[in-house]
Design a protein around this motif. Structure first.
Motif, PDB file in Angstrom:
ATOM      1  N   TYR A  15      53.835  19.137  13.735  1.00  0.00           N
ATOM      2  CA  TYR A  15      52.393  19.039  13.515  1.00  0.00           C
ATOM      3  C   TYR A  15      51.986  19.639  12.172  1.00  0.00           C
ATOM      4  O   TYR A  15      51.092  19.129  11.500  1.00  0.00           O
ATOM      5  CB  TYR A  15      51.621  19.740  14.640  1.00  0.00           C
TER       6      TYR A  15
ATOM      7  N   CYS B 118      47.131  10.918  18.283  1.00  0.00           N
ATOM      8  CA  CYS B 118      48.455  10.635  18.819  1.00  0.00           C
ATOM      9  C   CYS B 118      48.399  10.704  20.336  1.00  0.00           C
ATOM     10  O   CYS B 118      47.383  11.077  20.914  1.00  0.00           O
ATOM     11  CB  CYS B 118      49.497  11.617  18.289  1.00  0.00           C
ATOM     12  N   TYR B 119      49.482  10.317  20.945  1.00  0.00           N
ATOM     13  CA  TYR B 119      49.625  10.578  22.372  1.00  0.00           C
ATOM     14  C   TYR B 119      50.988  11.193  22.590  1.00  0.00           C
ATOM     15  O   TYR B 119      51.910  10.975  21.814  1.00  0.00           O
ATOM     16  CB  TYR B 119      49.402   9.326  23.229  1.00  0.00           C
ATOM     17  N   GLU B 120      51.083  12.003  23.595  1.00  0.00           N
ATOM     18  CA  GLU B 120      52.298  12.757  23.887  1.00  0.00           C
ATOM     19  C   GLU B 120      52.699  12.567  25.342  1.00  0.00           C
ATOM     20  O   GLU B 120      51.837  12.399  26.210  1.00  0.00           O
ATOM     21  CB  GLU B 120      52.064  14.262  23.678  1.00  0.00           C
TER      22      GLU B 120
END
Length: 95
Positions: free
Chosen positions: A11, A26-28
């Protein structure tokens, strides 16, 4: 960043190359507070299957992911648990 061994460093690098004032989305893959492999042993199998199917080292929980964003210098403004949205999955695999 779920593939990175150190989310904070990942990050931080993203933040470093963003233009001033830019947004990062974003997606995590994260485990929520609902994840409880002791009370629900099938949770552990689901987690392992997701990790193996997506080449992930270890899925962290949402709190750790949020903290990594903040530690990197981001000011997170929004999060959403996409498991709460129906994607046409059978009920038996819904959280």
């Amino acid at each position: 960043t779920c593939h990175a061994p150190d989310r904070t460093k990942c990050y931080s690098e993203i933040l470093r190359v963003l233009k001033p004032g830019a947004y990062f989305a974003c997606y995590e893959w994260c485990m929520t507070e609902k994840y409880d492999p002791v009370k629900h042993p099938h949770h552990l199998k689901l987690k392992k299957d997701i990790e193996e199917g997506n080449g992930l080292p270890d899925i962290c929980n949402t709190t750790d992911c949020w903290k990594a964003l903040q530690d990197a210098g981001f000011e997170p403004v929004y999060e959403k648990d996409l498991a709460e949205i129906s994607h046409g999955c059978p009920d038996k695999i819904q959280p």
